[in-house]
Each structure stands twice: as structure tokens, then as C-alpha cells.
Design a protein around this motif. Structure first.
Motif, PDB file in Angstrom:
ATOM      1  N   VAL A   1      -7.268  16.193  -8.154  1.00 29.87           N
ATOM      2  CA  VAL A   1      -7.546  14.951  -8.753  1.00 29.87           C
ATOM      3  C   VAL A   1      -6.447  13.985  -8.225  1.00 29.87           C
ATOM      4  O   VAL A   1      -5.347  14.267  -8.742  1.00 29.87           O
ATOM      5  CB  VAL A   1      -7.745  14.985 -10.349  1.00 29.87           C
ATOM      6  CG1 VAL A   1      -8.014  13.474 -10.966  1.00 29.87           C
ATOM      7  CG2 VAL A   1      -8.531  16.220 -10.723  1.00 29.87           C
ATOM      8  N   VAL A   2      -6.724  12.716  -7.879  1.00 26.71           N
ATOM      9  CA  VAL A   2      -5.748  12.021  -7.450  1.00 26.71           C
ATOM     10  C   VAL A   2      -6.076  10.479  -8.059  1.00 26.71           C
ATOM     11  O   VAL A   2      -7.081  10.219  -7.952  1.00 26.71           O
ATOM     12  CB  VAL A   2      -5.558  11.766  -6.062  1.00 26.71           C
ATOM     13  CG1 VAL A   2      -4.613  10.697  -5.562  1.00 26.71           C
ATOM     14  CG2 VAL A   2      -5.464  13.134  -5.054  1.00 26.71           C
TER      15      VAL A   2
ATOM     16  N   GLU B   1       3.231  -1.449 -16.066  1.00 26.61           N
ATOM     17  CA  GLU B   1       4.436  -1.046 -15.544  1.00 26.61           C
ATOM     18  C   GLU B   1       4.636   0.224 -14.617  1.00 26.61           C
ATOM     19  O   GLU B   1       5.573   0.516 -14.159  1.00 26.61           O
ATOM     20  CB  GLU B   1       5.097  -0.344 -17.071  1.00 26.61           C
ATOM     21  CG  GLU B   1       5.503  -1.612 -17.962  1.00 26.61           C
ATOM     22  CD  GLU B   1       6.150  -0.958 -19.259  1.00 26.61           C
ATOM     23  OE1 GLU B   1       6.833   0.174 -19.110  1.00 26.61           O
ATOM     24  OE2 GLU B   1       6.302  -1.806 -20.171  1.00 26.61           O
ATOM     25  N   THR B   2       3.451   0.895 -14.228  1.00 26.56           N
ATOM     26  CA  THR B   2       3.452   1.873 -13.162  1.00 26.56           C
ATOM     27  C   THR B   2       2.445   1.592 -12.253  1.00 26.56           C
ATOM     28  O   THR B   2       2.183   2.425 -11.324  1.00 26.56           O
ATOM     29  CB  THR B   2       2.778   3.211 -13.933  1.00 26.56           C
ATOM     30  OG1 THR B   2       1.598   3.161 -14.561  1.00 26.56           O
ATOM     31  CG2 THR B   2       4.127   3.743 -14.882  1.00 26.56           C
ATOM     32  N   TYR B   3       2.421   0.222 -11.969  1.00 29.40           N
ATOM     33  CA  TYR B   3       1.634  -0.197 -10.674  1.00 29.40           C
ATOM     34  C   TYR B   3       2.205   0.189  -9.554  1.00 29.40           C
ATOM     35  O   TYR B   3       3.350   0.608  -9.437  1.00 29.40           O
ATOM     36  CB  TYR B   3       1.705  -1.622 -10.790  1.00 29.40           C
ATOM     37  CG  TYR B   3       1.429  -2.424  -9.687  1.00 29.40           C
ATOM     38  CD1 TYR B   3       0.198  -2.331  -9.352  1.00 29.40           C
ATOM     39  CD2 TYR B   3       2.221  -3.113  -8.765  1.00 29.40           C
ATOM     40  CE1 TYR B   3      -0.490  -3.095  -8.198  1.00 29.40           C
ATOM     41  CE2 TYR B   3       1.459  -4.007  -7.654  1.00 29.40           C
ATOM     42  CZ  TYR B   3       0.188  -3.893  -7.198  1.00 29.40           C
ATOM     43  OH  TYR B   3      -0.551  -4.541  -6.321  1.00 29.40           O
ATOM     44  N   MET B   4       1.282   0.768  -8.551  1.00 35.25           N
ATOM     45  CA  MET B   4       1.767   1.294  -7.279  1.00 35.25           C
ATOM     46  C   MET B   4       2.177   2.655  -7.332  1.00 35.25           C
ATOM     47  O   MET B   4       2.947   3.332  -6.728  1.00 35.25           O
ATOM     48  CB  MET B   4       2.739   0.602  -6.596  1.00 35.25           C
ATOM     49  CG  MET B   4       2.272  -0.745  -6.180  1.00 35.25           C
ATOM     50  SD  MET B   4       0.675  -0.767  -5.073  1.00 35.25           S
ATOM     51  CE  MET B   4       1.370  -0.240  -3.591  1.00 35.25           C
ATOM     52  N   THR B   5       1.857   3.366  -8.566  1.00 33.61           N
ATOM     53  CA  THR B   5       2.347   4.864  -8.774  1.00 33.61           C
ATOM     54  C   THR B   5       0.752   5.728  -8.581  1.00 33.61           C
ATOM     55  O   THR B   5      -0.237   5.335  -8.806  1.00 33.61           O
ATOM     56  CB  THR B   5       2.522   5.207 -10.155  1.00 33.61           C
ATOM     57  OG1 THR B   5       3.873   4.496 -10.489  1.00 33.61           O
ATOM     58  CG2 THR B   5       2.847   6.674 -10.366  1.00 33.61           C
ATOM     59  N   ARG B   6       1.193   6.871  -7.810  1.00 32.08           N
ATOM     60  CA  ARG B   6       0.034   7.663  -7.569  1.00 32.08           C
ATOM     61  C   ARG B   6       0.245   8.998  -8.519  1.00 32.08           C
ATOM     62  O   ARG B   6       1.551   9.547  -8.469  1.00 32.08           O
ATOM     63  CB  ARG B   6       0.171   8.268  -6.040  1.00 32.08           C
ATOM     64  CG  ARG B   6      -1.040   9.339  -5.563  1.00 32.08           C
ATOM     65  CD  ARG B   6      -0.979   9.549  -4.432  1.00 32.08           C
ATOM     66  NE  ARG B   6       0.380  10.441  -3.937  1.00 32.08           N
ATOM     67  CZ  ARG B   6       0.559  10.879  -2.799  1.00 32.08           C
ATOM     68  NH1 ARG B   6      -0.290  10.862  -1.898  1.00 32.08           N
ATOM     69  NH2 ARG B   6       1.604  11.679  -2.726  1.00 32.08           N
TER      70      ARG B   6
ATOM     71  N   ASN C   1       0.748  -1.171  -0.069  1.00 37.93           N
ATOM     72  CA  ASN C   1       0.069   0.057   0.002  1.00 37.93           C
ATOM     73  C   ASN C   1       0.900   1.358  -0.013  1.00 37.93           C
ATOM     74  O   ASN C   1       0.239   2.440   0.344  1.00 37.93           O
ATOM     75  CB  ASN C   1      -1.034   0.031   1.220  1.00 37.93           C
ATOM     76  CG  ASN C   1      -1.853  -1.162   1.155  1.00 37.93           C
ATOM     77  OD1 ASN C   1      -2.283  -1.708   0.133  1.00 37.93           O
ATOM     78  ND2 ASN C   1      -2.510  -1.575   2.220  1.00 37.93           N
ATOM     79  N   SER C   2       2.139   1.066  -0.252  1.00 36.41           N
ATOM     80  CA  SER C   2       2.872   2.183  -0.489  1.00 36.41           C
ATOM     81  C   SER C   2       3.239   2.684  -1.700  1.00 36.41           C
ATOM     82  O   SER C   2       3.803   2.347  -2.711  1.00 36.41           O
ATOM     83  CB  SER C   2       4.363   2.126   0.153  1.00 36.41           C
ATOM     84  OG  SER C   2       5.253   2.967   0.139  1.00 36.41           O
ATOM     85  N   PHE C   3       2.322   3.737  -2.379  1.00 33.62           N
ATOM     86  CA  PHE C   3       2.522   4.305  -3.772  1.00 33.62           C
ATOM     87  C   PHE C   3       3.562   5.394  -3.860  1.00 33.62           C
ATOM     88  O   PHE C   3       3.907   6.136  -3.027  1.00 33.62           O
ATOM     89  CB  PHE C   3       1.204   4.927  -4.023  1.00 33.62           C
ATOM     90  CG  PHE C   3       0.065   3.950  -4.045  1.00 33.62           C
ATOM     91  CD1 PHE C   3      -0.380   3.711  -5.355  1.00 33.62           C
ATOM     92  CD2 PHE C   3      -0.741   3.619  -3.156  1.00 33.62           C
ATOM     93  CE1 PHE C   3      -1.382   2.493  -5.657  1.00 33.62           C
ATOM     94  CE2 PHE C   3      -1.632   2.529  -3.345  1.00 33.62           C
ATOM     95  CZ  PHE C   3      -2.088   2.236  -4.592  1.00 33.62           C
ATOM     96  N   ILE C   4       4.179   5.260  -5.173  1.00 31.65           N
ATOM     97  CA  ILE C   4       5.118   6.336  -5.465  1.00 31.65           C
ATOM     98  C   ILE C   4       4.481   7.413  -6.299  1.00 31.65           C
ATOM     99  O   ILE C   4       3.488   7.051  -6.948  1.00 31.65           O
ATOM    100  CB  ILE C   4       6.364   5.682  -5.918  1.00 31.65           C
ATOM    101  CG1 ILE C   4       6.137   5.031  -7.293  1.00 31.65           C
ATOM    102  CG2 ILE C   4       7.094   5.009  -5.097  1.00 31.65           C
ATOM    103  CD1 ILE C   4       7.392   4.410  -8.320  1.00 31.65           C
ATOM    104  N   ASP C   5       4.823   8.765  -6.267  1.00 28.06           N
ATOM    105  CA  ASP C   5       4.293   9.434  -7.028  1.00 28.06           C
ATOM    106  C   ASP C   5       5.035   9.604  -8.495  1.00 28.06           C
ATOM    107  O   ASP C   5       6.239   9.266  -8.551  1.00 28.06           O
ATOM    108  CB  ASP C   5       4.580  11.037  -6.369  1.00 28.06           C
ATOM    109  CG  ASP C   5       3.743  11.346  -5.223  1.00 28.06           C
ATOM    110  OD1 ASP C   5       2.635  10.747  -5.055  1.00 28.06           O
ATOM    111  OD2 ASP C   5       4.260  12.173  -4.560  1.00 28.06           O
TER     112      ASP C   5
END
Length: 160
Positions: free
Chosen positions: A80-81, A90-95, A4-8
């Protein structure tokens, strides 16, 4: 990476396009989308507008099959998030965070599996237009609703 740790960052498949308002003495006009500028698979099947009061959040939620074509044109501004929750991406877990509305008109195309929500940040109520590529609840509103809702889950990692 911690669960549950997203990267920007920028999410694969999300399209953000600036919208231009044409002003004159009558007011303004803003072209929201054109049939010849969208991939066939995401051509709108319906459209709706919503007004959101300042400080109010809509979402977060996701769709299994639906692509949303949001237009934030004003009045009002939004935070907007988006969260890429697609394990195959390829961008899984990106915010991705986008500010859009009267001060920065934008079209945001959100593909299936990308969790999304927005908050009205003023200066007054905010208007949002959406033209999804699927009908809400299917033909005649007799089918299932394609939404995975997170807003009432206290353990959700998707926080605005």
C-alpha cells in the motif's frame, strides 16, 4: 524540494492499526472496526469488498472529501502506497509505504487529499474491505464521483 519529489515518512492524519485474527478450529474471526473507536466524521456510510489478482494495482487516486477505511486481512498480501498531496499539511510531499494483508492484517484510514494505491503481491488473490464515510456517487448514485484518478497519467508522480 524538487517538484514531485516525495520523501518517505509517516503521513499526518493517516491511521494504521494492526488487526488481530482470533483463530480456533472453525477458522478465524477479525474485528475490522468498531463504532466506538472511530471519529464521528469518518463513520462508514457504505462498505464493499474487492478481490485483486497477484501483480495487479488499484489506484493511485485521491478523494476531495471522502475518508477510506481499508482493511487488509487476507487472503493475500498488499503493498500500500500513500502520498500526502495536501499543500496545507505538515507532511505535504511525504510518501508512506505499508505492507498489509494475511501476513500482517491492518486497518488503514486514509483522509481526503492523500493519494493512495495498492498492489496485490500474493501469494494468491488478495481481499480488501473498504468502509468509506461517503456514498459512492451520492444518494441513489445520482451525484458526482469523488475521485481524482492518476493511474492513466504517464506524467503522474504517484508510482507504485
Amino acid at each position: 524540494m524538487e517538484k514531485n519529489s516525495f520523501i518517505d515518512g509517516i503521513i499526518d492524519g493517516v491511521i494504521v492499526r494492526d488487526l488481530k485474527k482470533f483463530l480456533d478450529e472453525r477458522g478465524w474471526l477479525c474485528e475490522l472496526y468498531r463504532h466506538d473507536e472511530l471519529y464521528y466524521e469518518i463513520h462508514p456510510q457504505m462498505a464493499y469488498a474487492s478481490m485483486t489478482n497477484p501483480g495487479i494495482t488499484r489506484g493511485p487516486h485521491a478523494h476531495k472529501e471522502q475518508t477510506d477505511i481499508f482493511c487488509f486481512i487476507g487472503p493475500g498480501n498488499f503493498k500500500v502506497v500513500l502520498w500526502d498531496n495536501r499543500s496545507h499539511s505538515e507532511t505535504y510531499m511525504t510518501r508512506q509505504i505499508i505492507f498489509a494483508g494475511q501476513d500482517s492484517p491492518k486497518m488503514i484510514i486514509v483522509p481526503p487529499g492523500v493519494v493512495h494505491g495498492y498492489k496485490s503481491i500474493g501469494p494468491g488473490p488478495g481481499l480488501v474491505f473498504n468502509a468509506p464515510n461517503k456514498l459512492y456517487a451520492g444518494e441513489g448514485k445520482r451525484g458526482p464521483v469523488d475521485e481524482i484518478r492518476y493511474e492513466n497519467d504517464p506524467n503522474s508522480p504517484f508510482k507504485l
